[in-house]
Design a protein around this motif. Structure first.
Motif, PDB file in Angstrom:
ATOM      1  N   LEU A 256       1.521 -11.263  -0.828  1.00  0.00           N
ATOM      2  CA  LEU A 256       1.084  -9.873  -0.658  1.00  0.00           C
ATOM      3  C   LEU A 256       2.070  -8.888  -1.258  1.00  0.00           C
ATOM      4  O   LEU A 256       1.861  -7.677  -1.177  1.00  0.00           O
ATOM      5  CB  LEU A 256       0.901  -9.559   0.831  1.00  0.00           C
ATOM      6  N   GLU A 257       3.163  -9.397  -1.839  1.00  0.00           N
ATOM      7  CA  GLU A 257       4.221  -8.566  -2.433  1.00  0.00           C
ATOM      8  C   GLU A 257       4.863  -7.650  -1.396  1.00  0.00           C
ATOM      9  O   GLU A 257       5.169  -6.487  -1.668  1.00  0.00           O
ATOM     10  CB  GLU A 257       3.675  -7.747  -3.608  1.00  0.00           C
ATOM     11  N   ILE A 258       5.060  -8.188  -0.189  1.00  0.00           N
ATOM     12  CA  ILE A 258       5.781  -7.476   0.860  1.00  0.00           C
ATOM     13  C   ILE A 258       7.169  -8.090   0.964  1.00  0.00           C
ATOM     14  O   ILE A 258       7.307  -9.277   1.260  1.00  0.00           O
ATOM     15  CB  ILE A 258       5.045  -7.590   2.208  1.00  0.00           C
ATOM     16  N   GLY A 262       9.973  -4.957   4.282  1.00  0.00           N
ATOM     17  CA  GLY A 262       8.646  -4.475   4.625  1.00  0.00           C
ATOM     18  C   GLY A 262       8.034  -3.560   3.578  1.00  0.00           C
ATOM     19  O   GLY A 262       6.996  -2.954   3.815  1.00  0.00           O
ATOM     20  N   LEU A 263       8.665  -3.453   2.414  1.00  0.00           N
ATOM     21  CA  LEU A 263       8.154  -2.573   1.366  1.00  0.00           C
ATOM     22  C   LEU A 263       7.106  -3.301   0.532  1.00  0.00           C
ATOM     23  O   LEU A 263       7.311  -4.449   0.130  1.00  0.00           O
ATOM     24  CB  LEU A 263       9.292  -2.101   0.447  1.00  0.00           C
ATOM     25  N   ASP A 264       5.999  -2.617   0.265  1.00  0.00           N
ATOM     26  CA  ASP A 264       4.976  -3.209  -0.592  1.00  0.00           C
ATOM     27  C   ASP A 264       5.179  -2.752  -2.033  1.00  0.00           C
ATOM     28  O   ASP A 264       6.155  -2.062  -2.348  1.00  0.00           O
ATOM     29  CB  ASP A 264       3.574  -2.866  -0.089  1.00  0.00           C
ATOM     30  N   ASP A 265       4.255  -3.112  -2.903  1.00  0.00           N
ATOM     31  CA  ASP A 265       4.430  -2.834  -4.322  1.00  0.00           C
ATOM     32  C   ASP A 265       4.515  -1.336  -4.603  1.00  0.00           C
ATOM     33  O   ASP A 265       5.346  -0.894  -5.394  1.00  0.00           O
ATOM     34  CB  ASP A 265       3.276  -3.455  -5.110  1.00  0.00           C
ATOM     35  N   MET A 266       3.675  -0.521  -3.957  1.00  0.00           N
ATOM     36  CA  MET A 266       3.714   0.916  -4.209  1.00  0.00           C
ATOM     37  C   MET A 266       4.993   1.547  -3.697  1.00  0.00           C
ATOM     38  O   MET A 266       5.543   2.467  -4.316  1.00  0.00           O
ATOM     39  CB  MET A 266       2.491   1.594  -3.578  1.00  0.00           C
ATOM     40  N   ASP A 267       5.503   1.075  -2.562  1.00  0.00           N
ATOM     41  CA  ASP A 267       6.792   1.566  -2.072  1.00  0.00           C
ATOM     42  C   ASP A 267       7.879   1.350  -3.121  1.00  0.00           C
ATOM     43  O   ASP A 267       8.680   2.252  -3.406  1.00  0.00           O
ATOM     44  CB  ASP A 267       7.193   0.841  -0.785  1.00  0.00           C
ATOM     45  N   LYS A 268       7.904   0.150  -3.671  1.00  0.00           N
ATOM     46  CA  LYS A 268       8.941  -0.165  -4.659  1.00  0.00           C
ATOM     47  C   LYS A 268       8.740   0.622  -5.949  1.00  0.00           C
ATOM     48  O   LYS A 268       9.716   1.071  -6.562  1.00  0.00           O
ATOM     49  CB  LYS A 268       8.950  -1.679  -4.917  1.00  0.00           C
ATOM     50  N   LEU A 288       5.930  13.433  -8.635  1.00  0.00           N
ATOM     51  CA  LEU A 288       6.073  12.012  -8.327  1.00  0.00           C
ATOM     52  C   LEU A 288       4.702  11.338  -8.292  1.00  0.00           C
ATOM     53  O   LEU A 288       4.532  10.220  -8.790  1.00  0.00           O
ATOM     54  CB  LEU A 288       6.781  11.870  -6.980  1.00  0.00           C
ATOM     55  N   ALA A 289       3.715  12.018  -7.714  1.00  0.00           N
ATOM     56  CA  ALA A 289       2.366  11.450  -7.625  1.00  0.00           C
ATOM     57  C   ALA A 289       1.742  11.276  -9.001  1.00  0.00           C
ATOM     58  O   ALA A 289       1.092  10.262  -9.278  1.00  0.00           O
ATOM     59  CB  ALA A 289       1.488  12.353  -6.755  1.00  0.00           C
ATOM     60  N   VAL A 290       1.946  12.250  -9.886  1.00  0.00           N
ATOM     61  CA  VAL A 290       1.405  12.144 -11.246  1.00  0.00           C
ATOM     62  C   VAL A 290       2.040  10.966 -11.974  1.00  0.00           C
ATOM     63  O   VAL A 290       1.362  10.193 -12.657  1.00  0.00           O
ATOM     64  CB  VAL A 290       1.635  13.456 -12.021  1.00  0.00           C
ATOM     65  N   ALA A 291       3.346  10.814 -11.829  1.00  0.00           N
ATOM     66  CA  ALA A 291       4.044   9.716 -12.500  1.00  0.00           C
ATOM     67  C   ALA A 291       3.571   8.359 -11.997  1.00  0.00           C
ATOM     68  O   ALA A 291       3.555   7.377 -12.748  1.00  0.00           O
ATOM     69  CB  ALA A 291       5.551   9.851 -12.290  1.00  0.00           C
ATOM     70  N   LEU A 292       3.166   8.294 -10.733  1.00  0.00           N
ATOM     71  CA  LEU A 292       2.721   7.029 -10.141  1.00  0.00           C
ATOM     72  C   LEU A 292       1.214   6.826 -10.248  1.00  0.00           C
ATOM     73  O   LEU A 292       0.711   5.738  -9.979  1.00  0.00           O
ATOM     74  CB  LEU A 292       3.116   6.984  -8.661  1.00  0.00           C
ATOM     75  N   GLY A 293       0.482   7.888 -10.613  1.00  0.00           N
ATOM     76  CA  GLY A 293      -0.966   7.788 -10.648  1.00  0.00           C
ATOM     77  C   GLY A 293      -1.561   7.632  -9.263  1.00  0.00           C
ATOM     78  O   GLY A 293      -2.553   6.925  -9.066  1.00  0.00           O
ATOM     79  N   GLU A 301       1.606  10.567   3.527  1.00  0.00           N
ATOM     80  CA  GLU A 301       1.164  10.066   4.826  1.00  0.00           C
ATOM     81  C   GLU A 301       1.331   8.561   5.000  1.00  0.00           C
ATOM     82  O   GLU A 301       1.499   8.085   6.115  1.00  0.00           O
ATOM     83  CB  GLU A 301      -0.303  10.435   5.049  1.00  0.00           C
ATOM     84  N   VAL A 302       1.283   7.809   3.900  1.00  0.00           N
ATOM     85  CA  VAL A 302       1.309   6.346   4.002  1.00  0.00           C
ATOM     86  C   VAL A 302       2.677   5.772   3.664  1.00  0.00           C
ATOM     87  O   VAL A 302       3.209   4.928   4.396  1.00  0.00           O
ATOM     88  CB  VAL A 302       0.233   5.723   3.080  1.00  0.00           C
ATOM     89  N   HIS A 303       3.252   6.215   2.567  1.00  0.00           N
ATOM     90  CA  HIS A 303       4.467   5.568   2.067  1.00  0.00           C
ATOM     91  C   HIS A 303       5.768   6.259   2.490  1.00  0.00           C
ATOM     92  O   HIS A 303       6.719   5.597   2.894  1.00  0.00           O
ATOM     93  CB  HIS A 303       4.411   5.467   0.543  1.00  0.00           C
ATOM     94  N   GLU A 304       5.802   7.576   2.413  1.00  0.00           N
ATOM     95  CA  GLU A 304       7.066   8.267   2.676  1.00  0.00           C
ATOM     96  C   GLU A 304       7.606   8.120   4.097  1.00  0.00           C
ATOM     97  O   GLU A 304       8.815   7.958   4.265  1.00  0.00           O
ATOM     98  CB  GLU A 304       6.929   9.749   2.329  1.00  0.00           C
ATOM     99  N   PRO A 305       6.765   8.186   5.146  1.00  0.00           N
ATOM    100  CA  PRO A 305       7.343   8.111   6.498  1.00  0.00           C
ATOM    101  C   PRO A 305       8.205   6.874   6.726  1.00  0.00           C
ATOM    102  O   PRO A 305       9.295   6.964   7.296  1.00  0.00           O
ATOM    103  CB  PRO A 305       6.101   8.105   7.401  1.00  0.00           C
ATOM    104  N   TYR A 306       7.732   5.710   6.274  1.00  0.00           N
ATOM    105  CA  TYR A 306       8.503   4.491   6.496  1.00  0.00           C
ATOM    106  C   TYR A 306       9.749   4.460   5.610  1.00  0.00           C
ATOM    107  O   TYR A 306      10.820   4.025   6.045  1.00  0.00           O
ATOM    108  CB  TYR A 306       7.637   3.264   6.214  1.00  0.00           C
ATOM    109  N   LEU A 307       9.635   4.940   4.367  1.00  0.00           N
ATOM    110  CA  LEU A 307      10.792   4.968   3.474  1.00  0.00           C
ATOM    111  C   LEU A 307      11.867   5.902   4.023  1.00  0.00           C
ATOM    112  O   LEU A 307      13.065   5.605   3.923  1.00  0.00           O
ATOM    113  CB  LEU A 307      10.366   5.416   2.078  1.00  0.00           C
TER     114      LEU A 307
END
Length: 351
Positions: A256-258, A262-268, A288-293, A301-307
């Motif tokens: 699952l690329e975790i 606990g970081l997934d592919d998008m986190d990395k 940052l969102a444009v660069a990541l698409g 809401e999904v990635h930043e809180p845990y990071l």
């Protein structure tokens, strides 16, 4: 139809024992692991309301997604012995939608509104008199013959849930009797949640395997339950039915690329983009969102809180900034340019 060799569940096509999946939700205070301070306060509220023979006051649950807000609301209804009615903010588009829901409530019933911060303003204002005075005013007819009719509602308890408490308006927030914040879970509690889910799903998960899953579940029971279901399937196909130890759990999670944090592919990808493309920041969320698409709201809401919780990212007035732990994880030094070897490899994968 075929029978699952591990659980004994019978399925046809892709439908697999849905009742078993639903049973992962806690059914009692004892089964609800963690959030002890919140649980103790809620037990007092329930005992007091039952002794008085009245509904509980309106409650607001806030915190990250998947930490048990809906489960707690369901438990409250069960403990109070009343019906549980659930909806969500985005669904209630018009005041009439809310009026129909409120007028159909039974005395003492719990109305649960998930993502309550996304209620349209007109609907939210319609909710104020319902929460305070248990009444609503509806308009009948149109034009010169229009008139307002006041309807009395049965006393009910509104339980709101939000991941963005700061987006609630002050008038709405002030109408809740108590606000309870649910936080991410420590690894020790996550391991108990993982073992409970494994027991329900009849997954032969050893203690070291459960601990490894708990470490990578981002402190979120919902994610832990998803991972246990994935490990059940992985162990069945790849593990040939043997007990799931730490080695097999790592293999399943790697697919699952975790990673171990606990970081997934998008986190990395987010961290790599921040470091290699924007030299560690500061950079705005939209850039940052444009660069990541990716959608800015998803990143927030999904990635930043845990990071942020794990110390990989900082929010500043100027934008997002990488922390020393991020550089350590990526094995680079601060200021390394876009020509970093890791970024080259990532861009090759993208092309």
């Amino acid at each position: 139809m075929e029978q699952h060799p591990t659980t004994g569940a019978v399925w046809k096509g892709e439908t697999v024992d849905l009742e078993l999946e639903r049973s992962l939700r806690p059914g009692s205070w004892e089964e609800f692991i963690g959030q002890e301070r919140v649980k103790e306060r809620l037990k007092v509220l329930v005992a007091s309301a039952r002794a008085r023979g009245e509904p509980m006051e309106h409650l607001l649950f806030c915190g990250p997604a998947g930490v048990g807000k809906t489960s707690l609301a369901t438990l409250l209804a069960k403990e109070m012995g009343v019906n549980f009615r659930a909806t969500s903010g985005p669904i209630l588009e018009r005041a009439g939608d809310l009026a129909g829901l409120l007028t159909s409530l039974e005395p003492g019933e719990i109305l649960f509104i998930d993502e309550i911060h996304r209620l349209p303003r007109a609907v939210e204002e319609y909710l104020y008199p319902a929460m305070e005075d248990f009444r609503i005013d509806i308009v009948i007819d149109q034009g010169p013959s229009a008139r307002s009719v006041r309807l009395t509602l049965p006393k009910f308890t509104l339980v709101g849930a939000t991941t963005r408490v700061g987006m609630l308006t002050a008038p709405l927030r002030s109408r809740f009797g108590m606000v309870h914040r649910l936080d991410y879970y420590p690894v020790e509690e996550m391991a108990r949640i993982v073992q409970r889910a494994a027991g329900i799903l009849q997954v032969p998960l050893l203690a070291d395997g459960a601990w490894e899953v708990a470490r990578r579940a981002r402190g979120t029971p919902r994610i832990a339950n998803h991972l246990v279901r994935w490990i059940r399937d992985f162990a069945l196909v790849k593990g040939q039915g043997r007990p799931v130890d730490v080695e097999l759990a790592c293999e399943a999670l790697s697919m699952l690329e975790i990673d171990e944090d606990g970081l997934d592919d998008m986190d990395k990808r987010l961290l790599e983009t921040l470091v290699f493309k924007f030299r560690g920041g500061p950079v705005g969320i939209h850039s940052l969102a444009v660069a990541l698409g990716e959608d800015p709201g998803t990143l927030e809401e999904v990635h930043e809180p845990y990071l942020i919780l794990q110390g990989f990212l900082k929010r500043t007035p100027q934008g997002r900034v990488a922390t020393p732990r991020t550089y350590e994880k990526l094995r680079v030094t601060p200021g390394q340019s876009l020509q970093g070897e890791l970024w080259k490899e990532r861009e090759k994968e993208d092309t």
